[in-house]
Design a protein around this motif. Structure first.
Motif, PDB file in Angstrom:
ATOM      1  N   ILE A 334      -2.858  -2.690   5.138  1.00 30.00           N
ATOM      2  CA  ILE A 334      -2.786  -2.016   3.853  1.00 30.00           C
ATOM      3  C   ILE A 334      -4.259  -2.355   3.215  1.00 30.00           C
ATOM      4  N   ALA A 335      -4.865  -3.508   3.747  1.00 34.95           N
ATOM      5  CA  ALA A 335      -6.152  -3.392   3.262  1.00 34.95           C
ATOM      6  C   ALA A 335      -7.092  -2.601   3.816  1.00 34.95           C
ATOM      7  N   SER A 336      -6.907  -2.177   5.273  1.00 33.42           N
ATOM      8  CA  SER A 336      -7.517  -1.213   5.983  1.00 33.42           C
ATOM      9  C   SER A 336      -7.291   0.100   5.183  1.00 33.42           C
ATOM     10  N   ILE A 337      -6.372   0.341   4.861  1.00 30.39           N
ATOM     11  CA  ILE A 337      -6.146   1.817   4.052  1.00 30.39           C
ATOM     12  C   ILE A 337      -6.711   1.813   2.689  1.00 30.39           C
ATOM     13  N   SER A 338      -6.641   0.609   2.082  1.00 32.65           N
ATOM     14  CA  SER A 338      -7.349   0.594   0.682  1.00 32.65           C
ATOM     15  C   SER A 338      -8.806   0.708   0.684  1.00 32.65           C
ATOM     16  N   ARG A 339      -9.551   0.420   1.847  1.00 35.71           N
ATOM     17  CA  ARG A 339     -10.974   0.577   2.229  1.00 35.71           C
ATOM     18  C   ARG A 339     -11.262   1.929   2.570  1.00 35.71           C
ATOM     19  N   ARG A 340     -10.214   2.443   3.357  1.00 37.09           N
ATOM     20  CA  ARG A 340     -10.559   3.896   3.654  1.00 37.09           C
ATOM     21  C   ARG A 340     -10.327   4.960   2.407  1.00 37.09           C
ATOM     22  N   PHE A 341      -9.323   4.795   1.760  1.00 38.28           N
ATOM     23  CA  PHE A 341      -9.026   5.893   0.796  1.00 38.28           C
ATOM     24  C   PHE A 341      -9.479   5.441  -0.537  1.00 38.28           C
ATOM     25  N   ARG A 342     -10.457   6.128  -1.138  1.00 42.20           N
ATOM     26  CA  ARG A 342     -10.948   5.678  -2.557  1.00 42.20           C
ATOM     27  C   ARG A 342     -10.556   6.722  -3.493  1.00 42.20           C
ATOM     28  N   ASN A 343     -10.639   6.649  -4.648  1.00 40.74           N
ATOM     29  CA  ASN A 343     -10.256   7.407  -5.959  1.00 40.74           C
ATOM     30  C   ASN A 343      -8.988   8.133  -5.804  1.00 40.74           C
ATOM     31  N   CYS A 344      -8.143   7.466  -5.403  1.00 40.57           N
ATOM     32  CA  CYS A 344      -6.551   7.922  -5.298  1.00 40.57           C
ATOM     33  C   CYS A 344      -5.832   6.955  -5.612  1.00 40.57           C
ATOM     34  N   ILE A 345      -4.182   7.209  -5.623  1.00 34.74           N
ATOM     35  CA  ILE A 345      -3.398   6.281  -5.561  1.00 34.74           C
ATOM     36  C   ILE A 345      -2.479   6.085  -4.189  1.00 34.74           C
ATOM     37  N   ILE A 346      -2.444   5.117  -3.698  1.00 30.26           N
ATOM     38  CA  ILE A 346      -1.856   4.759  -2.742  1.00 30.26           C
ATOM     39  C   ILE A 346      -0.325   4.146  -2.967  1.00 30.26           C
ATOM     40  N   PHE A 347       0.543   4.966  -2.457  1.00 27.49           N
ATOM     41  CA  PHE A 347       2.117   4.524  -2.859  1.00 27.49           C
ATOM     42  C   PHE A 347       2.711   4.064  -1.821  1.00 27.49           C
ATOM     43  N   LEU A 348       3.138   2.888  -1.588  1.00 23.59           N
ATOM     44  CA  LEU A 348       3.912   2.445  -0.484  1.00 23.59           C
ATOM     45  C   LEU A 348       5.197   2.082  -0.811  1.00 23.59           C
ATOM     46  N   ASP A 349       6.213   3.134  -0.289  1.00 27.80           N
ATOM     47  CA  ASP A 349       7.560   2.573  -0.857  1.00 27.80           C
ATOM     48  C   ASP A 349       8.245   1.808   0.304  1.00 27.80           C
ATOM     49  N   GLU A 350       9.309   1.134  -0.282  1.00 32.09           N
ATOM     50  CA  GLU A 350      10.146   0.017   0.276  1.00 32.09           C
ATOM     51  C   GLU A 350       9.155  -0.808   0.888  1.00 32.09           C
ATOM     52  N   ALA A 351       8.330  -1.436   0.125  1.00 39.15           N
ATOM     53  CA  ALA A 351       7.253  -2.359   0.621  1.00 39.15           C
ATOM     54  C   ALA A 351       7.704  -3.675   1.085  1.00 39.15           C
ATOM     55  N   ASP A 352       9.022  -3.984   0.962  1.00 36.48           N
ATOM     56  CA  ASP A 352       9.566  -5.335   1.375  1.00 36.48           C
ATOM     57  C   ASP A 352       9.906  -5.140   2.754  1.00 36.48           C
ATOM     58  N   LYS A 353      10.119  -3.911   3.191  1.00 33.83           N
ATOM     59  CA  LYS A 353      10.227  -3.639   4.584  1.00 33.83           C
ATOM     60  C   LYS A 353       8.674  -4.048   5.319  1.00 33.83           C
ATOM     61  N   VAL A 354       7.727  -3.716   4.710  1.00 34.78           N
ATOM     62  CA  VAL A 354       6.427  -3.570   5.163  1.00 34.78           C
ATOM     63  C   VAL A 354       5.910  -5.163   5.228  1.00 34.78           C
ATOM     64  N   ILE A 355       6.303  -5.863   4.410  1.00 32.47           N
ATOM     65  CA  ILE A 355       5.763  -7.164   4.209  1.00 32.47           C
ATOM     66  C   ILE A 355       6.685  -8.357   4.936  1.00 32.47           C
ATOM     67  N   GLY A 356       7.761  -7.559   5.143  1.00 34.25           N
ATOM     68  CA  GLY A 356       8.827  -8.698   6.098  1.00 34.25           C
ATOM     69  C   GLY A 356       9.441  -9.772   5.254  1.00 34.25           C
ATOM     70  N   ARG A 357       9.445 -10.781   6.047  1.00 33.24           N
ATOM     71  CA  ARG A 357      10.077 -11.890   5.223  1.00 33.24           C
ATOM     72  C   ARG A 357       9.332 -12.510   4.188  1.00 33.24           C
ATOM     73  N   GLY A 358       9.888 -12.911   3.226  1.00 35.51           N
ATOM     74  CA  GLY A 358       9.242 -13.354   2.020  1.00 35.51           C
ATOM     75  C   GLY A 358       7.917 -14.203   2.345  1.00 35.51           C
ATOM     76  N   ILE A 359       6.881 -13.904   1.557  1.00 30.66           N
ATOM     77  CA  ILE A 359       5.678 -14.550   1.440  1.00 30.66           C
ATOM     78  C   ILE A 359       5.865 -16.001   0.883  1.00 30.66           C
ATOM     79  N   SER A 360       6.698 -16.096   0.141  1.00 32.57           N
ATOM     80  CA  SER A 360       6.992 -17.427  -0.356  1.00 32.57           C
ATOM     81  C   SER A 360       7.682 -18.444   0.613  1.00 32.57           C
ATOM     82  N   GLU A 361       8.098 -17.801   1.938  1.00 31.25           N
ATOM     83  CA  GLU A 361       8.483 -18.751   2.772  1.00 31.25           C
ATOM     84  C   GLU A 361       7.332 -19.477   3.777  1.00 31.25           C
TER      85      GLU A 361
END
Length: 500
Positions: A334-361
């Motif tokens: 995500i960080a890499s994508i955010s650096r590459r693409f400027r002046n746009c909206i990056i929409f990541l659907d079903e992001a809970d699948k991306v991040i996997g298990r809860g960061i709170s864990e």
């Protein structure tokens, strides 16, 4: 090339301040202005093809009179250039020569691979020997490497290189300057600005292809229409995994409900218009967003409306094609994508699948790494990043402290009625007060559910020519459609059929 011209070129790139300073320090080192033992002598320049890595190094080499050892697939211009064919040959040449610059271009294609597509052991040994030669020799020797994918090199070998410089895709300003220089006599300034603004994700190799395609599409004329057609036809390699929506016409007026969310997004719109002034006053914009809510409640549509309001492209990312599901790796992507693409909206659907298990864990060292990655996104993102998910409750402070969470809910009675009225107008079907009944018996249903219900109503009225104006008819259609939706949600798609 004169040094001042190279500095001008360097400053026009999208590289960060620290990277530019490292290159300028190298330039001074080559000019005998720094102590050899205290200076970095090995550099990797990484980034997608076509972002200007090789071009910048070529211009840097033009500023020095040092001999150059070159390993690459083309002929490097210059009087004192010796081309070698392998890493072993490069090592031998380094051992024979005094002061020199070793330049390995397109490292992935310069090395030999084994049967499973990895760098062979002999090549790894040669590469490590080159690094040792550069590091320990008495003479002034520098190693420059270009690389498309940093993951191609193992972490052990990558860490031995002293300076890592990552190239992003060109910014809007970079693209304008490039297009003006290359095509200014053929394309007016207004069209150049249009192309630069609407070519998010395009590199310096892609832009000429778009210009040439627009020239063909416009029957030997380049205008706004031919550029639009070329942009819709040509898709750069950097966007192959993504869906890019340009020129969206939808806006907040088209969105039913979620008034509080729209109000918060209007603040973001205001902030972006006066960003520089507000930053000076200490006001920070919330460009990292979480859209949280049940499926079908309008998260994707709201992202499109925001893109339409701001006049920005929307990059819609499908998680299963991009991310691993492992927390740290996915956040790094995500960080890499955010650096590459400027002046746009990056929409990541079903992001809970991306991040996997809860960061709170997570806890301890892993949580520290995750927070560091999130801080990098927060500090460096020049795009609006939206993570859409069904629920953000399971994520801890690491996420919530850095993202603004906007909660979507199922439409209420008034919103369901407004949605159905809108669909009725679009369909040209007048059910009048019957819509009140449908809205009343669909409590707890999402906009997506209502869309399916309405489609079945239209199917009955128009497709089959049946009357569907009585409450009984409408209730039957709603109940049958809800049953289908239930089977879809439970995965029993083999039983699906249109209810006759």
């Amino acid at each position: 090339m004169a040094k001042k011209d190279f500095v001008t070129l360097l400053n026009s790139t999208s590289l960060g301040k620290e990277d530019k300073e490292a290159i300028l320090f190298l330039l001074d080192f080559l000019d005998n202005k720094h102590i050899k033992d205290l200076s970095s002598k090995s550099f990797i320049f990484s980034g997608s093809p076509g972002v200007g890595k090789t071009h910048l190094i070529e211009k840097l080499l033009e500023t020095t009179k040092m001999p150059i050892l070159f390993l690459g697939s083309y002929s490097l211009p210059g009087k004192d250039v010796k081309k070698v064919k392998t890493l072993k040959a490069m090592l031998a040449a380094l051992e024979r020569n005094g002061d020199c610059i070793a330049f390995i271009d397109d490292f992935e294609n310069a090395v030999k691979l084994d049967d499973i597509g990895e760098i062979s052991d002999s090549e790894k040994k040669a590469f490590m020997a080159i690094l040792e030669q550069i590091k320990r020799c008495k003479e002034k020797k520098v190693l420059l490497i270009t690389l498309n994918n940093i993951h191609f090199v193992s972490e052990v070998h990558f860490d031995r290189v002293e300076v890592k410089i990552e190239f992003d895709l060109p910014s809007e300003k970079n693209k304008e300057e490039f297009l003006e220089k290359m095509y200014g006599k053929y394309v007016n300034r207004k069209l150049i600005s249009f192309l630069a603004r609407n070519s998010v994700g395009y590199n310096f190799r892609d832009l000429p292809e778009v210009i040439k395609l627009a020239y063909r599409e416009g029957r030997c004329k380049i205008n706004k229409g031919s550029l639009k057609k070329a942009l819709s036809t040509y898709k750069p390699s950097s966007l192959q995994r993504f869906k890019v929506l340009n020129g969206l016409k939808v806006n907040f007026k088209d969105v039913i409900g979620n008034e509080e969310i729209k109000q918060k997004l209007r603040f973001l719109k205001t902030y972006l218009k006066k960003k520089d002034l507000l930053k000076k006053r200490g006001v920070k914009g919330a460009n990292l967003l979480i859209f949280s809510g049940p499926s079908g409640t309008g998260k994707t549509y709201m992202a499109k409306a925001l893109a339409g309001e701001l006049g920005l492209p929307l990059i819609n990312i499908s998680p299963e094609r991009v991310f691993s599901g492992e927390v740290l790796t996915s956040l790094h992507e995500i960080a890499s994508i955010s650096r590459r693409f400027r002046n746009c909206i990056i929409f990541l659907d079903e992001a809970d699948k991306v991040i996997g298990r809860g960061i709170s864990e997570e806890d301890g060292p892993m949580l520290a790494k995750i927070e560091s990655e999130l801080d990098g996104i927060n500090a460096n993102a020049e795009a609006i990043i939206i993570l859409a998910m069904n629920t953000a409750e399971r994520f801890g402070d690491a996420i919530h402290d850095r993202f603004t969470t906007l909660q979507f809910s199922q439409p209420n009675l008034e919103e369901r009625r407004a949605f159905l009225e809108k669909k009725a107008r679009e369909s040209g079907i007048n059910l009048k007060t019957s819509l009140d009944h449908v809205a009343g018996i669909t409590e707890g249903k999402s906009y997506r559910d209502l869309e399916k219900i309405w489609n079945n109503i239209v199917f009955k009225v128009v497709g089959e020519g049946r009357g569907a104006k009585s409450k009984e008819d409408l209730t039957k259609i709603v109940e049958d459609t809800i049953a289908i939706i239930g089977m879809q949600n439970s995965g029993r798609r083999d039983h699906l059929r249109m209810i006759g």
